[in-house]
Design a protein around this motif. Structure first.
Motif, PDB file in Angstrom:
ATOM      1  N   PHE A 264       0.278  36.997  36.845  1.00  0.00           N
ATOM      2  CA  PHE A 264      -0.963  36.769  35.817  1.00  0.00           C
ATOM      3  C   PHE A 264      -1.774  36.910  34.584  1.00  0.00           C
ATOM      4  CE2 PHE A 264      -5.028  34.162  35.309  1.00  0.00           C
ATOM      5  CZ  PHE A 264      -4.265  32.532  35.326  1.00  0.00           C
ATOM      6  N   GLU A 265      -1.413  37.880  35.118  1.00  0.00           N
ATOM      7  CA  GLU A 265      -2.841  38.817  33.749  1.00  0.00           C
ATOM      8  C   GLU A 265      -1.466  39.210  32.542  1.00  0.00           C
ATOM      9  OE1 GLU A 265      -5.644  39.496  33.663  1.00  0.00           O
ATOM     10  OE2 GLU A 265      -5.808  38.424  35.500  1.00  0.00           O
ATOM     11  N   LEU A 266      -0.485  39.241  33.057  1.00  0.00           N
ATOM     12  CA  LEU A 266       0.913  39.550  32.523  1.00  0.00           C
ATOM     13  C   LEU A 266       1.261  38.363  31.109  1.00  0.00           C
ATOM     14  CD1 LEU A 266       2.644  40.976  30.463  1.00  0.00           C
ATOM     15  CD2 LEU A 266       4.588  40.896  32.246  1.00  0.00           C
ATOM     16  N   GLY A 267       0.711  37.491  31.796  1.00  0.00           N
ATOM     17  CA  GLY A 267       0.819  36.529  31.084  1.00  0.00           C
ATOM     18  C   GLY A 267      -0.524  35.855  30.468  1.00  0.00           C
ATOM     19  N   ALA A 268      -1.956  35.727  30.511  1.00  0.00           N
ATOM     20  CA  ALA A 268      -2.688  35.626  29.648  1.00  0.00           C
ATOM     21  C   ALA A 268      -2.851  36.719  27.894  1.00  0.00           C
ATOM     22  CB  ALA A 268      -4.509  36.321  30.936  1.00  0.00           C
ATOM     23  N   VAL A 269      -2.692  38.124  28.471  1.00  0.00           N
ATOM     24  CA  VAL A 269      -2.913  38.899  27.500  1.00  0.00           C
ATOM     25  C   VAL A 269      -1.805  38.457  26.709  1.00  0.00           C
ATOM     26  CG1 VAL A 269      -1.661  41.669  26.836  1.00  0.00           C
ATOM     27  CG2 VAL A 269      -3.252  41.338  28.615  1.00  0.00           C
ATOM     28  N   LEU A 270      -0.650  37.984  27.015  1.00  0.00           N
ATOM     29  CA  LEU A 270       0.426  37.013  26.169  1.00  0.00           C
ATOM     30  C   LEU A 270       0.236  36.393  25.039  1.00  0.00           C
ATOM     31  CD1 LEU A 270       4.038  37.938  28.098  1.00  0.00           C
ATOM     32  CD2 LEU A 270       3.458  38.753  26.287  1.00  0.00           C
TER      33      LEU A 270
ATOM     34  N   ALA B  44      -3.057  29.539  37.700  1.00  0.00           N
ATOM     35  CA  ALA B  44      -1.497  29.134  36.361  1.00  0.00           C
ATOM     36  C   ALA B  44      -1.066  27.194  36.123  1.00  0.00           C
ATOM     37  CB  ALA B  44      -0.566  29.627  37.633  1.00  0.00           C
ATOM     38  N   LEU B  45      -1.283  26.940  36.717  1.00  0.00           N
ATOM     39  CA  LEU B  45      -1.331  25.119  36.644  1.00  0.00           C
ATOM     40  C   LEU B  45      -2.081  25.167  35.123  1.00  0.00           C
ATOM     41  CD1 LEU B  45      -0.449  23.175  40.290  1.00  0.00           C
ATOM     42  CD2 LEU B  45       0.896  23.743  38.450  1.00  0.00           C
ATOM     43  N   ASN B  46      -3.501  25.454  35.442  1.00  0.00           N
ATOM     44  CA  ASN B  46      -4.669  25.312  34.508  1.00  0.00           C
ATOM     45  C   ASN B  46      -4.103  26.028  33.263  1.00  0.00           C
ATOM     46  OD1 ASN B  46      -7.491  24.331  33.379  1.00  0.00           O
ATOM     47  ND2 ASN B  46      -7.597  26.623  33.687  1.00  0.00           N
ATOM     48  N   TYR B  47      -3.319  26.798  32.930  1.00  0.00           N
ATOM     49  CA  TYR B  47      -3.116  27.928  32.164  1.00  0.00           C
ATOM     50  C   TYR B  47      -2.449  27.347  31.114  1.00  0.00           C
ATOM     51  CZ  TYR B  47      -4.393  32.196  29.392  1.00  0.00           C
ATOM     52  OH  TYR B  47      -4.559  33.137  28.560  1.00  0.00           O
TER      53      TYR B  47
ATOM     54  N   ALA C 103       3.374  47.696  36.188  1.00  0.00           N
ATOM     55  CA  ALA C 103       2.887  47.393  36.912  1.00  0.00           C
ATOM     56  C   ALA C 103       4.284  46.281  38.045  1.00  0.00           C
ATOM     57  CB  ALA C 103       1.474  46.891  36.747  1.00  0.00           C
ATOM     58  N   GLN C 104       4.177  45.433  36.633  1.00  0.00           N
ATOM     59  CA  GLN C 104       4.934  44.675  37.643  1.00  0.00           C
ATOM     60  C   GLN C 104       6.784  44.800  37.817  1.00  0.00           C
ATOM     61  OE1 GLN C 104       6.175  41.410  34.037  1.00  0.00           O
ATOM     62  NE2 GLN C 104       5.922  40.254  35.825  1.00  0.00           N
ATOM     63  N   GLY C 105       6.776  45.646  37.096  1.00  0.00           N
ATOM     64  CA  GLY C 105       8.038  46.377  37.503  1.00  0.00           C
ATOM     65  C   GLY C 105       7.969  47.103  39.106  1.00  0.00           C
ATOM     66  N   LYS C 106       6.760  47.863  39.356  1.00  0.00           N
ATOM     67  CA  LYS C 106       6.677  48.451  40.415  1.00  0.00           C
ATOM     68  C   LYS C 106       6.169  47.054  42.240  1.00  0.00           C
ATOM     69  CE  LYS C 106       5.014  52.592  39.109  1.00  0.00           C
ATOM     70  NZ  LYS C 106       4.046  53.295  38.662  1.00  0.00           N
ATOM     71  N   PHE C 107       5.705  45.802  41.872  1.00  0.00           N
ATOM     72  CA  PHE C 107       5.364  45.378  42.707  1.00  0.00           C
ATOM     73  C   PHE C 107       5.405  43.711  42.238  1.00  0.00           C
ATOM     74  CE2 PHE C 107       2.105  48.193  41.415  1.00  0.00           C
ATOM     75  CZ  PHE C 107       1.890  48.892  43.570  1.00  0.00           C
TER      76      PHE C 107
ATOM     77  N   LYS D 279      -1.267  35.819  21.208  1.00  0.00           N
ATOM     78  CA  LYS D 279      -0.342  34.449  20.235  1.00  0.00           C
ATOM     79  C   LYS D 279       1.162  34.316  20.252  1.00  0.00           C
ATOM     80  CE  LYS D 279      -3.728  33.980  16.368  1.00  0.00           C
ATOM     81  NZ  LYS D 279      -5.059  33.642  18.423  1.00  0.00           N
ATOM     82  N   LYS D 280       1.328  34.835  21.867  1.00  0.00           N
ATOM     83  CA  LYS D 280       2.974  34.868  22.530  1.00  0.00           C
ATOM     84  C   LYS D 280       2.556  34.182  23.354  1.00  0.00           C
ATOM     85  CE  LYS D 280       3.110  40.216  21.123  1.00  0.00           C
ATOM     86  NZ  LYS D 280       4.086  41.864  22.042  1.00  0.00           N
ATOM     87  N   PHE D 281       3.135  32.715  22.695  1.00  0.00           N
ATOM     88  CA  PHE D 281       2.439  31.716  23.291  1.00  0.00           C
ATOM     89  C   PHE D 281       4.144  30.927  23.967  1.00  0.00           C
ATOM     90  CE2 PHE D 281       0.071  30.756  20.290  1.00  0.00           C
ATOM     91  CZ  PHE D 281      -1.252  30.568  20.186  1.00  0.00           C
ATOM     92  N   ALA D 282       4.905  31.548  23.251  1.00  0.00           N
ATOM     93  CA  ALA D 282       6.357  31.345  24.282  1.00  0.00           C
ATOM     94  C   ALA D 282       6.578  31.866  25.202  1.00  0.00           C
ATOM     95  CB  ALA D 282       7.704  30.754  23.481  1.00  0.00           C
ATOM     96  N   GLU D 283       6.479  33.291  25.308  1.00  0.00           N
ATOM     97  CA  GLU D 283       6.679  34.864  26.376  1.00  0.00           C
ATOM     98  C   GLU D 283       5.521  33.981  27.215  1.00  0.00           C
ATOM     99  OE1 GLU D 283       6.827  38.991  24.622  1.00  0.00           O
ATOM    100  OE2 GLU D 283       7.185  37.304  22.679  1.00  0.00           O
ATOM    101  N   SER D 284       3.759  34.181  26.697  1.00  0.00           N
ATOM    102  CA  SER D 284       3.469  34.140  27.667  1.00  0.00           C
ATOM    103  C   SER D 284       3.946  32.788  28.885  1.00  0.00           C
ATOM    104  CB  SER D 284       1.954  33.091  27.187  1.00  0.00           C
ATOM    105  OG  SER D 284       0.565  32.999  28.234  1.00  0.00           O
ATOM    106  N   GLU D 285       3.676  31.638  28.279  1.00  0.00           N
ATOM    107  CA  GLU D 285       3.866  30.204  29.325  1.00  0.00           C
ATOM    108  C   GLU D 285       5.808  30.843  29.916  1.00  0.00           C
ATOM    109  OE1 GLU D 285       5.955  25.554  28.765  1.00  0.00           O
ATOM    110  OE2 GLU D 285       5.368  27.164  26.943  1.00  0.00           O
ATOM    111  N   ALA D 286       6.065  31.267  29.677  1.00  0.00           N
ATOM    112  CA  ALA D 286       7.578  31.768  30.494  1.00  0.00           C
ATOM    113  C   ALA D 286       7.199  32.702  31.435  1.00  0.00           C
ATOM    114  CB  ALA D 286       8.370  32.801  29.673  1.00  0.00           C
ATOM    115  N   VAL D 287       5.885  33.436  31.201  1.00  0.00           N
ATOM    116  CA  VAL D 287       4.957  34.437  32.325  1.00  0.00           C
ATOM    117  C   VAL D 287       4.669  33.566  33.607  1.00  0.00           C
ATOM    118  CG1 VAL D 287       3.817  35.832  33.272  1.00  0.00           C
ATOM    119  CG2 VAL D 287       5.315  36.488  31.465  1.00  0.00           C
ATOM    120  N   PHE D 288       3.884  32.782  33.136  1.00  0.00           N
ATOM    121  CA  PHE D 288       3.124  31.652  33.983  1.00  0.00           C
ATOM    122  C   PHE D 288       4.127  30.889  34.842  1.00  0.00           C
ATOM    123  CE2 PHE D 288      -0.378  32.525  30.698  1.00  0.00           C
ATOM    124  CZ  PHE D 288      -1.404  32.985  32.239  1.00  0.00           C
TER     125      PHE D 288
END
Length: 170
Positions: free
Chosen positions: A19-25, A51-54, A7-11, A29-38
């Motif tokens: 944001f939802e992708l960051g939450a899933v990461l 996102a700032l809060n997350y 979905a991210q690739g399409k939109f 427990k993929k914290f570095a990847e999650s932070e990069a996505v946020f």
């Protein structure tokens, strides 16, 4: 995960998907990847308060880069000043930084707003305990146990209550 990435690739401009992708990461427990996505969300929307809060809460929860965590959370609160979840995050960052007075102020505001949120009540109990306000800590932890019960460790809270009761007896 795969659906969100597709979905991210399409939109690519849709920050909700990112944001939802960051939450899933984060949940994986993929914290570095999650932070990069946020941070991708923030690069498109610098005032995206959730996102700032997350990111701020993720850092606080792990006790990492606490000054940055506080800065991110303060910015989120300038955007949404009365958001109880954001107040909890800032209070937790202050707690992790051992700034207990600031932690108590923010956590009390959050706890007063979100009485059935078990995590927030647990956080408030923790800071009250550290401030030697044992009776109040027991009340907060009891609310945590009777709240929504999301993301809490019930046996750990029971132990905290027993510990506070022992402190009162002394």
């Amino acid at each position: 995960m795969k659906v969100l990435q597709e979905a991210q690739g399409k939109f690519p401009g849709n920050t909700t998907i990112t944001f939802e992708l960051g939450a899933v990461l984060d949940k994986q427990k993929k914290f570095a990847e999650s932070e990069a996505v946020f941070r991708q969300v923030l690069s498109k929307e610098p005032d995206n308060a959730p996102a700032l809060n997350y990111i701020g809460y993720m850092l606080a929860e792990r006790g990492e880069r606490l000054t940055e965590s506080v800065d991110l959370l303060k910015k989120a609160l300038t955007i949404e000043p009365d958001n109880g979840s954001f107040l909890d995050s800032l209070g937790w960052a202050y707690y992790k930084s051992d700034q207990l007075t600031l932690a108590a102020e923010n956590l009390q505001r959050a706890a007063d707003q979100l009485k059935s949120n078990s995590v927030i009540q647990d956080h408030y109990g923790d800071v009250l305990f550290k401030l030697a306000r044992f009776d109040e800590a027991i009340v907060a932890w009891t609310r945590a146990l009777s709240g929504d019960s999301e993301s809490i460790d019930r046996p750990a809270i029971d132990k905290k209550i027993k510990s506070a009761k022992q402190k009162i007896k002394k």
